[in-house]
Design a protein around this motif. Structure first.
Motif, PDB file in Angstrom:
ATOM      1  N   UNK A 170       7.943  16.663 -14.020  1.00 23.56           N
ATOM      2  CA  UNK A 170       6.531  16.679 -14.417  1.00 23.56           C
ATOM      3  C   UNK A 170       5.811  17.846 -13.738  1.00 23.56           C
ATOM      4  N   UNK A 171       6.127  18.053 -12.479  1.00 17.37           N
ATOM      5  CA  UNK A 171       5.494  19.169 -11.765  1.00 17.37           C
ATOM      6  C   UNK A 171       5.845  20.504 -12.424  1.00 17.37           C
TER       7      UNK A 171
ATOM      8  N   UNK B 157      12.359  12.937 -11.581  1.00 14.37           N
ATOM      9  CA  UNK B 157      11.311  12.604 -12.556  1.00 14.37           C
ATOM     10  C   UNK B 157      10.012  13.319 -12.207  1.00 14.37           C
ATOM     11  N   UNK B 158       9.643  13.229 -10.957  1.00 15.89           N
ATOM     12  CA  UNK B 158       8.363  13.845 -10.562  1.00 15.89           C
ATOM     13  C   UNK B 158       8.465  15.375 -10.560  1.00 15.89           C
TER      14      UNK B 158
ATOM     15  N   UNK C 117       3.547  16.726  -3.398  1.00  7.91           N
ATOM     16  CA  UNK C 117       4.015  16.071  -4.625  1.00  7.91           C
ATOM     17  C   UNK C 117       3.050  14.981  -5.087  1.00  7.91           C
ATOM     18  N   UNK C 118       2.231  14.477  -4.185  1.00  5.92           N
ATOM     19  CA  UNK C 118       1.337  13.380  -4.551  1.00  5.92           C
ATOM     20  C   UNK C 118       2.056  12.047  -4.475  1.00  5.92           C
ATOM     21  N   UNK C 119       1.477  11.045  -5.088  1.00  4.09           N
ATOM     22  CA  UNK C 119       2.064   9.695  -5.052  1.00  4.09           C
ATOM     23  C   UNK C 119       3.175   9.615  -6.096  1.00  4.09           C
ATOM     24  N   UNK C 120       4.403   9.603  -5.639  1.00  5.99           N
ATOM     25  CA  UNK C 120       5.541   9.628  -6.566  1.00  5.99           C
ATOM     26  C   UNK C 120       6.082   8.230  -6.815  1.00  5.99           C
ATOM     27  N   UNK C 121       6.928   8.124  -7.824  1.00  6.76           N
ATOM     28  CA  UNK C 121       7.550   6.813  -8.072  1.00  6.76           C
ATOM     29  C   UNK C 121       8.481   6.441  -6.928  1.00  6.76           C
TER      30      UNK C 121
ATOM     31  N   UNK D  25      12.649   6.655 -16.898  1.00  7.61           N
ATOM     32  CA  UNK D  25      11.563   7.632 -16.798  1.00  7.61           C
ATOM     33  C   UNK D  25      12.138   9.041 -16.737  1.00  7.61           C
TER      34      UNK D  25
ATOM     35  N   UNK E  94       0.857  -1.194   0.000  1.00 10.97           N
ATOM     36  CA  UNK E  94       0.000   0.000   0.000  1.00 10.97           C
ATOM     37  C   UNK E  94       0.886   1.235   0.000  1.00 10.97           C
ATOM     38  N   UNK E  95       1.329   1.602  -1.161  1.00 10.41           N
ATOM     39  CA  UNK E  95       2.184   2.794  -1.262  1.00 10.41           C
ATOM     40  C   UNK E  95       1.363   4.036  -0.906  1.00 10.41           C
ATOM     41  N   UNK E  96       2.000   4.946  -0.196  1.00  8.16           N
ATOM     42  CA  UNK E  96       1.322   6.186   0.177  1.00  8.16           C
ATOM     43  C   UNK E  96       2.219   7.374  -0.138  1.00  8.16           C
TER      44      UNK E  96
ATOM     45  N   UNK F  54       6.866   4.316  -4.359  1.00 12.57           N
ATOM     46  CA  UNK F  54       6.630   2.909  -4.723  1.00 12.57           C
ATOM     47  C   UNK F  54       7.799   2.012  -4.325  1.00 12.57           C
TER      48      UNK F  54
END
Lengths: 346, 410
Positions: B162-163, B158-159, B101-105, B222, B93-95, B108
């Motif tokens: 995108x941001x 990476x994230x 930033x939200x759910x980032x890689x 990515x 359950x990745x959080x 994971x």
């Protein structure tokens, strides 16, 4: 001896005399897009011959420029009439899997449903990984004379990265995990292409077409709002890739109709391999079975899921046939039996 | 259904089955699974579609099971869902660790899914952490060593990329452009011509290396995808600027530096060679205020600098990690830096490269002396930053190019 730090030699300034056609592009309704600057000697219509040097279209050739190895010299080899519009659309419609998916709305699902979703996502993250490599492989062969096609493929690489990450995220966010590798999906076929048009027909039109048809059934496949949104957002991206491929094929057939049989030949091979070929080959058991569970609503409703799966397959094949019709390649009579059984009469 | 209707339906199924061409591939597979001859035809006559037959074959339903199933007149064989039972890590359950930033890689990378191995052995496109198929084709990757390519920062970068995305068509205020003096406009256009080509080439070049990198280092691929997309945007933004204010494209960029990138035989060599230009361009764009002639250009350079800072962050950390893991290869890097610096010096001496910058820095072709002096200052800063970036990567250049040394008084 004190070193002279000056690197620059004497003045030349002859480059100031190169500008014979003032360019004054002005923004349109969507800002200053590639369309607005596609004019005069800088337009794709004014494309000259390629020169293998990465000289951007409209720039003055530099005497003595190195060549960088072979690339496509002919526009028809890589061009698609909508690539300018599609690139700009891609830049406007970028989304972020981290924040644009309502991850916090996910709720625990029945184990078999979660496993089916995770299996599907395992396959999709694998497929999308290859879908980034494939255009990457061809970018060095696109002349800078046709740079908009190159820019579009670079935007596709970004899209596929996002798809790779979003399906991995989905598999790892709701109490599940990754499951079985999707080997057998025919992905290597896409990397094996030895011509840009061959690649584009196999990847953009066939494989991404099949995936797109699946994503558009995301309302049925997705079990949660987050899942449905993933499919919707991904479908939006896939439709650009597909549109590029269809219009590229059309451009090839319009400008070089003698290639039709050659292209049929690529598709004969891909379609003859199992029941679809390419990354859209959803007949691979873990993919087929997980889809049937998701479409049916559980293992107990597997038979119902199979019927919906057959509808999905029918939709995939008919949309594929239609796209080929639009591009000017009629294959309805050439489909092998595994595909022909699904094709509606025109 | 009446008896006559049932008979008619059965006859219709037989007629339809008789018209279906059974692919040889299906027959071969049926033989492998010990299906008796005629069993496929029987399934079709019973009204099963070829797709269902194919699913059974792909699902490894053996001949005895198929025969029993067809004799019983059942609907569809129920598979065993073996893929549900594969021994991968379950219950993840990745959080989001940072709600902004939200759910980032990065979020994971927990449990076994966060194991990024020093060497990746699987030659297929398998997603890291999924259950491998025992026999698969080699997908042709060539990069399987973490030490060659990895930097931990590629995961968050990476994230961030995108941001921080931007759109040249609407995020730059094209309507704000005002006519510039002729020599200034042409200098802008020449600089844009050069930079557009450099950016496009870098994107095409990096794209070509993507299929070499195996899935073990997914996050790096990515991140590289964002770099490719960034430089695509730079290429088109620079082109738009050249074609929007009364100018046009000038002479194509020099090809010496790009050609040395093209000649690289391995990805680590490419990154080392690219390090030089990545650093120089970052400093150039960070100094965009000095060459910009209006707010649009200031904004454009600032956005490009922000993108290029991410590339540089990766370059520095990658090099540091590489040298830590492979200390024996430290001296070798001097060869690549040396070659790249020599080409850079050559291009800096090209009148079509330095004169536009001198005009922009000085404020016109009539103020070239002032412009040249300022360009010396910019070049000095570029080299100083480059040396500092190398030092951050724990690399101390033993034989820096002589012209670079002169510039920084070394």
């Amino acid at each position: 001896m004190a070193a002279n730090p000056t690197i620059e030699p004497g003045l030349d300034l002859s480059w100031l005399n190169l500008y014979d056609e003032p360019a004054t592009a002005t923004p349109g309704k969507k800002g200053l897009t590639l369309k607005e600057i596609n004019a005069g000697r800088y337009s794709d219509a004014a494309r000259g011959g390629g020169d293998m040097t990465y000289r951007m279209r409209g720039a003055v050739a530099r005497p003595g420029a190195h060549r960088f190895g072979p690339n496509y010299m002919s526009k028809s080899d890589v061009w698609s009439e909508n690539c300018i519009m599609l690139y700009e659309e891609a830049t406007q419609r970028q989304w972020a899997s981290a924040r644009d998916i309502p991850w916090d709305t996910l709720q625990p699902l029945p184990d078999e449903i979660e496993r089916a979703m995770c299996q599907l996502c395992t396959m999709l993250t694998e497929v999308e990984f290859i879908a980034g490599d494939v255009p990457g492989q061809w970018l060095p062969f696109i002349s800078a004379q046709d740079f908009e096609a190159g820019l579009f493929l670079m935007s596709q690489i970004m899209d596929e990265a996002r798809h790779t990450d979003v399906f991995r995220k989905r598999a790892l966010v709701n109490g599940g995990g990754l499951l079985a590798q999707g080997a057998g999906l025919g992905l290597r076929t896409l990397l094996e292409a030895r011509d840009f048009t061959e690649m584009s027909v196999l990847m953009h039109v066939q494989a991404e077409g099949f995936v797109q048809s699946m994503f558009r059934m995301g309302e049925l496949i997705g079990q949660t709002e987050a899942d449905k949104r993933i499919f919707r957002m991904s479908a939006q991206d896939e439709s650009r890739h597909l549109a590029f491929g269809v219009m590229h094929l059309k451009y090839v057939l319009d400008t070089d109709p003698d290639r039709a049989e050659e292209i049929h030949h690529y598709l004969d091979k891909a379609e003859g391999d199992a029941s679809g070929g390419g990354s859209g080959d959803v007949t691979f058991p873990p993919v087929f079975e997980s889809l049937c569970i998701l479409l049916g609503g559980g293992v107990e409703k597997f038979d119902e899921g199979v019927q919906k799966f057959l509808l999905l397959r029918k939709r995939q094949i008919n949309e594929y046939a239609h796209r080929l019709d639009v591009a000017g390649l009629n294959r309805r009579n050439r489909f092998g039996p595994l595909m022909a059984q699904f094709v509606d009469p025109v | 259904m009446s008896t006559s209707e049932a008979l008619a339906a059965a006859q219709a199924a037989r007629d339809a089955a008789a018209n279906i061409e059974i692919p040889q591939e299906a027959r071969d597979r049926a033989r492998e699974l010990a299906w008796e001859d005629g069993l496929i035809e029987l399934a079709l006559q019973q009204g099963h579609s070829l797709a269902e037959v194919w699913q059974a074959l792909r699902g490894n339903i053996d001949g005895a099971t198929a025969k029993q199933f067809l004799a019983g007149g059942g609907s569809i064989a129920r598979p065993d869902f073996w893929w549900m039972k594969v021994p991968t890590e379950w219950g993840i359950k990745a959080r989001a660790s940072d709600p902004e930033m939200g759910l980032t890689i990065g979020d994971l990378n927990i449990g076994t899914y966060g194991d990024i191995p020093d060497v990746w052995y699987n030659r297929s496109e398998i997603a890291r952490g999924s259950f491998p198929t025992p026999t698969v084709e080699d997908m042709g990757y060539t990069i399987y060593d973490k030490a060659l390519i990895w930097a931990d920062c590629c995961v968050p970068l990476y994230e961030v990329a995108i941001r921080d995305r931007w759109v040249s068509s609407t995020d730059l205020r094209w309507n704000s452009l005002e006519p510039l003096p002729d020599d200034i406009e042409k200098a802008v256009c020449q600089l844009m011509t050069e930079q557009s080509e450099r950016a496009y080439y870098q994107g095409a070049l990096l794209s070509g290396w993507l299929p070499e990198i195996s899935y073990g280092y997914l996050e790096l691929k990515l991140f590289l995808s964002t770099v490719i997309y960034d430089v695509a945007r730079h290429a088109e933004a620079f082109r738009k600027r050249a074609l929007s204010n009364g100018g046009g494209l000038g002479l194509q960029a020099p090809t010496d530096y790009n050609r040395v990138l093209q000649e690289c035989r391995t990805f680590p060599e490419l990154l080392a060679t690219m390090f030089v230009q990545d650093s120089m361009l970052l400093t150039l764009f960070k100094n965009g205020d000095k060459i910009a002639q209006n707010q649009l250009e200031r904004d454009m350079y600032a956005l490009c600098a922000r993108d290029r800072q991410r590339i540089m962050d990766y370059q520095i950390e990658r090099m540091k990690h590489f040298l830590w893991k492979l200390p024996d290869r430290r001296d070798e890097q001097n060869l690549y830096f040396g070659k790249a610096e020599a080409r850079m010096v050559k291009e800096w001496g090209d009148s079509v490269v330095w004169e536009p910058l001198a005009i922009l820095l000085g404020g016109g072709k009539d103020r070239m002396d002032s412009g040249k002096a300022k360009l010396q200052g910019l070049r000095k800063q570029q080299v100083q930053d480059y040396v500092a970036n190398l030092e951050k990567a724990t690399f101390f250049r033993s034989n820096l190019n002589a012209r670079f040394k002169d510039l920084i008084g070394g």
